[in-house]
Design a protein around this motif. Structure first.
Motif, short mmCIF file in Angstrom:
data_model
loop_
_atom_site.label_atom_id
_atom_site.label_comp_id
_atom_site.label_asym_id
_atom_site.label_seq_id
_atom_site.Cartn_x
_atom_site.Cartn_y
_atom_site.Cartn_z
N VAL A 7 18.89 -57.92 34.28
CA VAL A 7 18.14 -58.38 33.11
C VAL A 7 18.63 -57.60 31.89
O VAL A 7 18.68 -56.37 31.91
N MET A 8 19.00 -58.32 30.83
CA MET A 8 19.56 -57.68 29.65
C MET A 8 18.59 -57.76 28.48
O MET A 8 17.91 -58.77 28.29
N ASP A 9 18.56 -56.65 27.72
CA ASP A 9 17.87 -56.68 26.43
C ASP A 9 18.95 -56.39 25.40
O ASP A 9 19.30 -55.24 25.18
N GLY A 10 19.53 -57.43 24.85
CA GLY A 10 20.71 -57.25 24.02
C GLY A 10 21.87 -56.79 24.91
O GLY A 10 22.18 -57.45 25.89
N ASP A 11 22.45 -55.61 24.57
CA ASP A 11 23.57 -55.11 25.36
C ASP A 11 23.13 -54.20 26.50
O ASP A 11 23.92 -53.86 27.37
N ALA A 12 21.86 -53.81 26.49
CA ALA A 12 21.39 -52.84 27.48
C ALA A 12 20.80 -53.55 28.69
O ALA A 12 20.08 -54.53 28.56
N CYS A 13 21.12 -53.01 29.87
CA CYS A 13 20.53 -53.55 31.09
C CYS A 13 19.20 -52.85 31.33
O CYS A 13 19.14 -51.63 31.38
N VAL A 14 18.11 -53.63 31.44
CA VAL A 14 16.79 -53.01 31.52
C VAL A 14 16.13 -53.19 32.89
O VAL A 14 14.99 -52.80 33.09
N GLY A 15 16.83 -53.81 33.83
CA GLY A 15 16.24 -53.97 35.16
C GLY A 15 16.88 -55.13 35.89
O GLY A 15 17.97 -55.57 35.52
N MET A 16 16.17 -55.59 36.90
CA MET A 16 16.76 -56.61 37.76
C MET A 16 15.70 -57.66 38.11
O MET A 16 14.54 -57.35 38.31
N LEU A 17 16.17 -58.90 38.17
CA LEU A 17 15.29 -59.98 38.62
C LEU A 17 15.76 -60.36 40.01
O LEU A 17 16.91 -60.73 40.20
N LYS A 18 14.83 -60.27 41.00
CA LYS A 18 15.24 -60.51 42.38
C LYS A 18 14.53 -61.71 42.97
O LYS A 18 13.33 -61.93 42.74
N ARG A 19 15.27 -62.47 43.74
CA ARG A 19 14.73 -63.67 44.36
C ARG A 19 13.48 -63.36 45.19
O ARG A 19 12.48 -64.08 45.13
N GLY A 20 13.56 -62.25 45.96
CA GLY A 20 12.43 -61.87 46.81
C GLY A 20 11.16 -61.64 45.99
O GLY A 20 10.07 -62.05 46.40
N ASP A 21 11.29 -61.00 44.81
CA ASP A 21 10.13 -60.75 43.95
C ASP A 21 9.56 -62.06 43.43
O ASP A 21 8.34 -62.22 43.27
#
Ligand SMILES: [Zn+2]
Length: 376
Positions: free
Chosen positions: A345-359
């Motif tokens: 998951v990106m906020d502009g150029d910074a990666c701020v986390g992950m979106l996972k199918r399981g979640d």
């Protein structure tokens, strides 16, 4: 489609054949040469049945291809790119990119298929009227094509999703209710009911009407339609539940990030086994370099884990990523289209986390359990 081979291109559209089609082709040729033609033209000689059966079967699939080309060309004309057409055991599928964005697009893309089949039926019927074929094989093929195209056209007009008639119904309900999800559920429910009816009728034919092959065939088509309708219905329920929900609401904010120089061994021990994660972000100085998941690690021999840096096995940028504020439904489509299990998951150029199918699956179950009802 996986498991298919290329035939060529027509009007810039890739034409392919799935291996299951060979089975349908053999079965139809066999039943034409052994049942249909001998019953109607008992005076022919042995080999004629097989030659006529093969030609008729090939032309049936050419007709199915024209039906699909109808869908594809209208879709392209309305601005939807078409990737391919594949013939498979139950007919043909056109791979059109994206869903129709307006009910009238959906209507025309769907309606042109049965229209093409009925048009072909009419054409072959007119040919039969103009020329006298007596009981020649050519006449037999033309009259078979008139009949089969009529049946294909009528069958596809049945208003159950995913048949063309179901798409037409969906476009009408969509226009009336302005809700594409409600329209999908309506058309899918009719499709499921029709699928069950076809299964029941197929079993009846196989068991009581002495039509084993035809009955099993019908039941299989019913089963296939029922599954496809159920999948669309479920997908549309999911879309409703996630309506208005953004990536930010569901993402994993504490997704682990590691430096590119750490070993695979250390990622497995610390993040996968102890942390319970299935993937890690690889970043350096805040910039995302890639993502390493269980499946990347599995490709590396066990004894090389301690000596291999994670950067060597990770999936490198440019990766598919999703914006922080994007809608979950768009993210789901991205996951499905690229067959992925997670997205950085990106906020502009910074990666701020992950979106996972399981979640996402967990969230869906939670929201359904809490009674966040579809159809708003
Ligand atoms: Zn169609």
């Amino acid at each position: 489609m996986k498991g298919s081979f290329r035939l060529g291109r027509v009007a810039g559209i890739e034409i392919g054949v799935h291996y299951t089609w060979l089975f349908a082709f053999a079965l139809i040729t066999w039943s034409l040469a052994n049942g249909f033609f001998p019953a109607q033209y008992p005076e022919w000689r042995g080999g004629t049945y097989w030659i006529t059966g093969t030609v008729a079967s090939l032309l049936l699939f050419a007709s199915v291809l024209l039906h699909e080309l109808g869908h594809s060309l209208v879709a392209r004309w309305l601005g939807y790119p078409v990737e391919s057409i594949t013939l498979f055991i139950f007919g043909g599928v056109s791979k059109i990119k994206g869903e129709a964005s307006a009910p009238r697009h959906e209507f025309w893309i769907a309606a042109v298929g049965p229209g093409t089949s009925l048009g072909l039926a009419l054409l072959f019927w007119v040919v039969l009227r103009i020329f006298t074929f007596e009981s020649s094989p050519v006449g037999a093929v033309v009259s078979y094509l008139a009949l089969i195209n009529l049946l294909v056209g009528l069958f596809n007009l049945i208003p159950g999703f995913p048949l063309d008639g179901g798409r037409v119904l969906r476009s009408i309900v969509w226009r009336a209710t302005r809700s594409v999800d409600r329209a999908t559920r309506t058309a899918a429910s009719v499709g499921q009911a029709f699928g069950w009816a076809l299964i029941a009728f197929g079993i009846y034919q196989a068991v009581f009407a002495d039509n084993l092959l035809g009955g099993v065939w019908m039941a299989l088509i019913g089963w296939f339609l029922n599954n496809a309708a159920e999948a669309s219905r479920r997908e549309s329920v999911t879309r409703s539940v996630f309506q208005g929900v953004t990536v930010r609401d569901v993402m994993d904010h504490s997704a682990p990030a590691v430096e590119p120089g750490v070993t695979v061994e250390s990622v497995v021990m610390n993040e996968f086994l102890q942390g319970g994660h299935r993937s890690v972000l690889v970043s350096e100085g805040g910039g995302l370099l890639g993502i390493a998941s269980l499946s990347d690690v599995r490709k590396l021999a066990r004894d090389r884990w301690p000596t291999t840096r994670i950067a060597e096995i990770m999936t490198k940028m440019p990766l598919k990523t999703v914006e922080y504020g994007a809608g979950i439904n768009d993210a789901l489509q991205l996951l499905a289209e690229n067959d992925l299990n997670q997205l950085p998951v990106m906020d502009g150029d910074a990666c701020v986390g992950m979106l996972k199918r399981g979640d996402l699956i967990k969230q869906l179950q939670l929201r359904q359990a809490l009674g966040v009802r579809p159809g708003r």
